[in-house]
Design an enzyme around this catalytic site. Structure first.
Site, PDB file in Angstrom:
ATOM      1  N   GLU A  39       0.836  -1.187   0.000  1.00 49.92           N
ATOM      2  CA  GLU A  39       0.000   0.000   0.000  1.00 49.92           C
ATOM      3  C   GLU A  39       0.883   1.255   0.000  1.00 49.92           C
ATOM      4  OE1 GLU A  39      -3.713   1.993   0.204  1.00 49.92           O
ATOM      5  OE2 GLU A  39      -3.059   0.003  -0.405  1.00 49.92           O
ATOM      6  N   ASP A  41       3.904   1.513  -1.120  1.00 47.98           N
ATOM      7  CA  ASP A  41       4.521   1.659  -2.436  1.00 47.98           C
ATOM      8  C   ASP A  41       3.560   2.264  -3.445  1.00 47.98           C
ATOM      9  OD1 ASP A  41       6.860   0.676  -1.502  1.00 47.98           O
ATOM     10  OD2 ASP A  41       6.528  -1.373  -2.212  1.00 47.98           O
ATOM     11  N   LEU A  87      30.262  14.713  27.446  1.00 43.06           N
ATOM     12  CA  LEU A  87      29.866  14.413  28.815  1.00 43.06           C
ATOM     13  C   LEU A  87      31.029  13.856  29.611  1.00 43.06           C
ATOM     14  CD1 LEU A  87      26.486  12.608  28.093  1.00 43.06           C
ATOM     15  CD2 LEU A  87      26.784  14.909  29.012  1.00 43.06           C
ATOM     16  N   GLU A 117      18.786   7.870  30.186  1.00 41.48           N
ATOM     17  CA  GLU A 117      18.612   7.475  28.778  1.00 41.48           C
ATOM     18  C   GLU A 117      19.726   6.536  28.357  1.00 41.48           C
ATOM     19  OE1 GLU A 117      18.925  11.212  26.772  1.00 41.48           O
ATOM     20  OE2 GLU A 117      17.058  11.968  27.629  1.00 41.48           O
ATOM     21  N   LYS A 119      22.806   5.453  26.352  1.00 41.53           N
ATOM     22  CA  LYS A 119      23.827   6.214  25.626  1.00 41.53           C
ATOM     23  C   LYS A 119      24.100   5.452  24.338  1.00 41.53           C
ATOM     24  CE  LYS A 119      28.278   8.526  26.291  1.00 41.53           C
ATOM     25  NZ  LYS A 119      28.878   8.126  25.038  1.00 41.53           N
ATOM     26  N   ASP A 121      25.557   4.283  21.000  1.00 38.38           N
ATOM     27  CA  ASP A 121      26.926   4.323  20.499  1.00 38.38           C
ATOM     28  C   ASP A 121      26.888   4.539  18.994  1.00 38.38           C
ATOM     29  OD1 ASP A 121      29.609   4.307  20.657  1.00 38.38           O
ATOM     30  OD2 ASP A 121      29.818   2.141  20.891  1.00 38.38           O
ATOM     31  N   ARG A 140      28.934  16.759  14.675  1.00 41.90           N
ATOM     32  CA  ARG A 140      29.375  17.406  15.900  1.00 41.90           C
ATOM     33  C   ARG A 140      30.667  18.184  15.656  1.00 41.90           C
ATOM     34  NH1 ARG A 140      32.630  16.543  20.194  1.00 41.90           N
ATOM     35  NH2 ARG A 140      31.778  17.289  22.144  1.00 41.90           N
ATOM     36  N   GLU A 174      21.637  11.102  17.745  1.00 41.29           N
ATOM     37  CA  GLU A 174      22.645  10.145  17.333  1.00 41.29           C
ATOM     38  C   GLU A 174      22.147   9.411  16.089  1.00 41.29           C
ATOM     39  OE1 GLU A 174      24.972  10.515  19.638  1.00 41.29           O
ATOM     40  OE2 GLU A 174      26.353   8.829  19.404  1.00 41.29           O
ATOM     41  N   TYR A 226      17.821  13.233  21.239  1.00 46.34           N
ATOM     42  CA  TYR A 226      17.813  13.171  22.702  1.00 46.34           C
ATOM     43  C   TYR A 226      18.056  14.495  23.410  1.00 46.34           C
ATOM     44  CZ  TYR A 226      22.712  12.340  21.433  1.00 46.34           C
ATOM     45  OH  TYR A 226      23.954  12.411  20.875  1.00 46.34           O
ATOM     46  N   LYS A 289      20.632  12.853  33.214  1.00 48.50           N
ATOM     47  CA  LYS A 289      20.481  14.303  33.036  1.00 48.50           C
ATOM     48  C   LYS A 289      19.508  14.863  34.061  1.00 48.50           C
ATOM     49  CE  LYS A 289      20.772  13.740  27.999  1.00 48.50           C
ATOM     50  NZ  LYS A 289      20.018  13.746  26.733  1.00 48.50           N
ATOM     51  N   LYS A 313      29.280   4.796  32.090  1.00 50.32           N
ATOM     52  CA  LYS A 313      29.735   3.848  31.074  1.00 50.32           C
ATOM     53  C   LYS A 313      29.617   2.411  31.578  1.00 50.32           C
ATOM     54  CE  LYS A 313      31.663   5.231  27.516  1.00 50.32           C
ATOM     55  NZ  LYS A 313      32.815   6.008  27.248  1.00 50.32           N
ATOM     56  N   CYS A 404      52.837 -18.945  -0.641  1.00 50.50           N
ATOM     57  CA  CYS A 404      51.451 -19.349  -0.441  1.00 50.50           C
ATOM     58  C   CYS A 404      51.392 -20.718   0.247  1.00 50.50           C
ATOM     59  CB  CYS A 404      50.731 -19.416  -1.788  1.00 50.50           C
ATOM     60  SG  CYS A 404      49.045 -20.033  -1.651  1.00 50.50           S
ATOM     61  N   CYS A 407      49.942 -23.302  -2.494  1.00 54.63           N
ATOM     62  CA  CYS A 407      50.598 -23.674  -3.748  1.00 54.63           C
ATOM     63  C   CYS A 407      52.070 -23.294  -3.799  1.00 54.63           C
ATOM     64  CB  CYS A 407      49.865 -23.046  -4.937  1.00 54.63           C
ATOM     65  SG  CYS A 407      50.050 -21.271  -5.002  1.00 54.63           S
ATOM     66  N   CYS A 422      48.459 -14.153  -3.195  1.00 55.90           N
ATOM     67  CA  CYS A 422      49.079 -15.197  -3.998  1.00 55.90           C
ATOM     68  C   CYS A 422      48.746 -14.916  -5.457  1.00 55.90           C
ATOM     69  CB  CYS A 422      48.522 -16.560  -3.582  1.00 55.90           C
ATOM     70  SG  CYS A 422      48.933 -17.860  -4.765  1.00 55.90           S
ATOM     71  N   CYS A 428      46.234 -21.889  -8.144  1.00 56.87           N
ATOM     72  CA  CYS A 428      46.350 -22.169  -6.703  1.00 56.87           C
ATOM     73  C   CYS A 428      45.115 -22.928  -6.237  1.00 56.87           C
ATOM     74  CB  CYS A 428      46.488 -20.843  -5.960  1.00 56.87           C
ATOM     75  SG  CYS A 428      46.314 -20.973  -4.177  1.00 56.87           S
TER      76      CYS A 428
HETATM   77  S1  IVH Z   1      23.319  14.318  25.696  1.00 63.36           S
HETATM   78  C1  IVH Z   1      25.348  18.065  26.938  1.00 63.36           C
HETATM   79  N1  IVH Z   1      22.139  11.988  25.441  1.00 63.36           N
HETATM   80  O1  IVH Z   1      27.363  10.660  23.859  1.00 63.36           O
HETATM   81  C2  IVH Z   1      24.605  16.847  26.576  1.00 63.36           C
HETATM   82  N2  IVH Z   1      24.300  12.244  24.479  1.00 63.36           N
HETATM   83  O2  IVH Z   1      29.878  11.936  25.448  1.00 63.36           O
HETATM   84  C3  IVH Z   1      25.269  16.158  25.450  1.00 63.36           C
HETATM   85  N3  IVH Z   1      25.117  10.256  23.283  1.00 63.36           N
HETATM   86  O3  IVH Z   1      28.355  13.541  22.145  1.00 63.36           O
HETATM   87  C4  IVH Z   1      24.757  14.929  24.954  1.00 63.36           C
HETATM   88  N4  IVH Z   1      23.341   9.001  23.652  1.00 63.36           N
HETATM   89  O4  IVH Z   1      27.033  11.782  20.806  1.00 63.36           O
HETATM   90  C5  IVH Z   1      23.242  12.702  25.176  1.00 63.36           C
HETATM   91  N5  IVH Z   1      20.950  10.010  25.271  1.00 63.36           N
HETATM   92  C6  IVH Z   1      22.039  10.724  25.005  1.00 63.36           C
HETATM   93  C7  IVH Z   1      23.111  10.199  24.266  1.00 63.36           C
HETATM   94  C8  IVH Z   1      24.247  10.987  24.023  1.00 63.36           C
HETATM   95  C9  IVH Z   1      24.530   9.069  23.083  1.00 63.36           C
HETATM   96  C10 IVH Z   1      26.469  10.615  22.787  1.00 63.36           C
HETATM   97  C11 IVH Z   1      26.529  11.964  22.125  1.00 63.36           C
HETATM   98  C12 IVH Z   1      27.495  12.767  22.935  1.00 63.36           C
HETATM   99  C13 IVH Z   1      28.247  11.730  23.694  1.00 63.36           C
HETATM  100  C14 IVH Z   1      28.617  12.306  25.047  1.00 63.36           C
END
Ligand code: IVH
Length: 691
Positions: A39, A41, A87, A117, A119, A121, A140, A174, A226, A289, A313, A404, A407, A422, A428
């Site tokens: 649909e 499409d 951060l 939240e 984080k 990657d 950034r 992100e 975020y 936060k 972390k 190799c 061979c 090789c 080979c």
């Molecule tokens: S807040 C001042 N929220 O982690 C607030 N950052 O070392 C700045 N990141 O550069 C960021 N998830 O690329 C925030 N839920 C989240 C995040 C987040 C990933 C990354 C972001 C930032 C780095 C901070």
């Protein structure tokens, strides 16, 4: 040509754009689509039809405008008013408690509400909306100065091109690739003999920095937002500002939570220990936060970090194990790669017993040898990787082989490349095995039941020496081999026969394993030459031309066939030269001769192209136009036209904007190509005659 759903008025068109935008939102933001793909499409097709007929209707936020057509020559720098800070990190409960105590002290003894939240990657970005329309997307960079990657971010799922309300907004977030999508990309790269990507984060970052938005669009990226810049303009706290983002149609995390006390915060952080792996994307920690913007203002920032937020972390998941031996792998293209065979060890849930070291430079960097204890982790939580040696044994360090292992041919390193190879090609046995497996593999000839073991058995017993021999195997021959019974023998012969009779030229060309030539390039070549035999004939008709030596310069050669290939859309010099070289190589020719009676005539079906008033026409677009070049090209293609880069006698029209170069105009005059302006193009697209 126009279906019943094709909007007939501009208002109806704009409503359809909004409807599709809403369906995108349901898919990417709510993860709850309300219509089927089919649909969707159909709606999309109706939109394209309308835009083809009325190029002047097209708006920048139309879903058809996500992927630009013109590669950029570079990214412009953008300076931001509010720098993107990073951060401060914490790794354990004590650090986190210290952060909490600092916050409480800063707030004069009050406990704040926290938002917690994941984080993500990925790769940090900033999106700017003006009047609800996406106008700028930036990386950034160093925090203050980033790069304008708007065209690339337009292709990302979850980045709305238009918000549900016409607000001005700057948001940060992100861009990432889901773990499953990443695994799929790497599986495809492995199948195509390409180097694997290291992890989803690098892949997302690398993709966003690509210059061709069409390439970017092939990477299944997503975004999660975020943080709102100057969030107090839309809410009194972060939590409410994120809720507002979602209302506006931007993707936010489903895993955000709030804590009203230290105990709640602590419990939430603990609860994440087991949840981390359950997310579809990678997280390397949590971001904590302070919720209230007023409290954030009181706490302020240091020169580097906000005092109101911190990253918690997760521990890196690394383990150590012992190296048993070095395995040297010879791949289909002759690449000789080192693999470390390990005492099996569990790395975050999977047992790892072999790890690729990628190339011999890496072996040198690690200084690794048999019997060492090594540290490893799953890069991108998927591919295990050796990070370093923690305890070296007394054994000698590994060095690159000179010959190799399959061979004994002396190995060579291509200029400027890290890969050792090789050069014995199909002489080979290891490469022969890999080439036959590849030929029979998925995406190529797709022969069921012809896996690694069977191929090895066929080679060992002298039944096949090259890919063409596959077509000569009989059930009676197979029956004489171990592990083959009547049914399995007949099934394999039938599978080979089926592959032969259903093969298309593009699959046959892709199956040859020509360096750099994957399914897409093979498709382009097959569209032009239709069969493998015809491709060869075209090559033979244009032999290499020697350019005689002069006193100053040595003799050189030009390859007119490679030049012919380079004229094709999507075929660059590297691919063109690789194909021409392959077709002229005596060893390859012998195999192509042998293949010819079986699949040399396999025909490529004609690709379906958009049909419309420009079907069969080739247009060149040049000069400065009132709309982005990409939009105009898309409209031409949707109307069935083809786009070419330079004017030749095959060009149907030259669409010339302001300041069109003299070269193009002269070429048009020379070949009698009509020159039209934008109004003329609008007529062509609408199927009206030119005056
Ligand atoms: S807040 C001042 N929220 O982690 C607030 N950052 O070392 C700045 N990141 O550069 C960021 N998830 O690329 C925030 N839920 C989240 C995040 C987040 C990933 C990354 C972001 C930032 C780095 C901070």
């Amino acid at each position: 040509m126009l279906g019943p759903m094709t909007p007939a008025t501009r208002d109806a068109y704009l409503r359809l754009v909004d409807d599709l935008t809403e369906h995108d939102r349901r898919y990417y933001v709510d993860a709850a689509p309300t219509i089927s793909d089919v649909e969707y499409d159909r709606l999309n097709r109706a939109l394209r039809d309308a835009e083809a007929g009325h190029p002047d209707w097209v708006v920048a936020w139309s879903p058809t405008q996500r992927v630009g057509h013109t590669p950029l020559s570079g990214f412009t720098k953008v300076e931001r008013a509010v720098p993107m800070l990073s951060l401060d990190n914490t790794y354990d409960e004590a650090d986190l408690r210290a952060f909490h105590d600092r916050v409480v002290k800063g707030l004069g003894g009050d406990e704040p509400v926290y938002c917690i939240e994941p984080k993500i990657d990925g790769f940090g970005i900033e999106l700017t909306y003006v009047g609800g329309v996406f106008t700028l997307g930036a990386t950034r960079g160093d925090g203050t100065i980033g790069e304008d990657v708007t065209a690339n971010l337009r292709t990302v799922g979850g980045v709305a091109l238009k918000l549900r309300d016409p607000v001005d907004l700057i948001v940060r977030g992100e861009v990432y690739i889901e773990k499953a999508a990443f695994a799929k990309i790497n599986a495809e790269r492995a199948a195509a003999g390409l180097e694997l990507f290291k992890n989803p984060r690098n892949t997302a970052a690398g993709s966003i920095k690509q210059l061709d938005p069409r390439e970017v669009a092939k990477r299944p990226m997503r975004a999660i937002l975020y943080e709102v810049v100057d969030g107090e303009r839309i809410a009194s706290g972060h939590w409410a500002s994120i809720a507002r983002l979602r209302e506006l149609g931007l993707a936010t995390s489903d895993h955000n939570a709030r804590a009203h006390s230290w105990d709640e915060l602590h419990a939430l952080v603990e609860s994440w220990r087991d949840r981390r792996d359950a997310l579809p994307y990678e997280v390397d920690g949590l971001v904590i936060k302070v919720d209230a913007f007023a409290e954030r203002a009181v706490l302020g920032t240091t020169s580097k970090f906000p005092r109101w937020a911190i990253a918690f972390k997760f521990p890196a998941r690394q383990v150590t194990t012992i190296v048993r031996e070095l395995e040297i792998n010879v791949g289909r293209t002759g690449a000789v790669t080192p693999v470390a065979i390990l005492e099996p060890v569990d790395v975050s849930g999977t047992t790892v017993s072999r790890v690729s070291l990628h190339n011999w430079d890496q072996v040198g960097r690690l200084g690794i040898g048999t019997g060492d204890r090594v540290l490893l982790e799953k890069a991108g939580e998927i591919i295990p990787q050796i990070l370093g040696v923690t305890e070296a044994s007394q054994e000698p360090r590994w060095v690159a082989p000179t010959h190799c292992p399959a061979c004994e041919t002396a190995l060579a390193r291509e200029e400027g490349k890290v890969v050792l190879a090789c050069p014995n090609r199909l002489g080979c046995p290891a490469q022969r095995q890999a080439a036959i497996e590849f030929f029979a593999g998925r995406g190529q000839l797709n022969i069921d039941g012809l896996g690694e073991k069977v191929v090895a058995q066929l080679i060992e017993n002298g039944l096949v020496k090259n890919v063409a021999d596959l077509f000569t195997i009989t059930a009676a021959q197979l029956l004489e081999l171990e592990r083959f019974a009547k049914t399995s023998a007949e099934n394999l012969v039938a599978a080979i026969e089926k592959a032969r009779t259903t093969a298309t030229a593009s699959r046959v060309i892709a199956a040859l394993g020509i360096p750099h030539v994957g399914g897409v390039a093979a498709g382009v070549i097959a569209q032009k030459y239709r069969t493998l035999d015809a491709l060869r004939a075209a090559c033979d008709a244009k032999p290499v031309v020697a350019v005689a030596a002069t006193e100053e310069e040595e003799a050189t050669e030009t390859d007119p066939f490679a030049e012919e290939l380079e004229q094709l859309d999507g075929i660059g010099e590297v691919i063109a030269v690789a194909i021409a070289q392959f077709l002229r190589d005596p060893h390859a020719r012998a195999i192509l001769d042998a293949l010819s009676p079986y699949v040399g005539g396999a025909l490529e079906p004609v690709a379906e192209v958009g049909t419309g008033p420009l079907t069969g026409k080739t247009l060149v677009v040049t000069g400065t136009l009132s709309r982005p070049r990409g939009e105009i090209q898309a409209a031409i293609e949707a109307a069935g036209g083809k786009i070419a880069g330079s004017v030749s006698k095959k060009t149907s029209y030259l669409v010339a904007g302001a300041d069109t170069g003299k070269t193009k105009l002269d070429a048009a005059t020379k070949h009698g190509v009509p020159v039209v302006d934008e109004d003329g193009l609008a007529k062509l697209l609408a199927g009206e005659p030119l005056p």
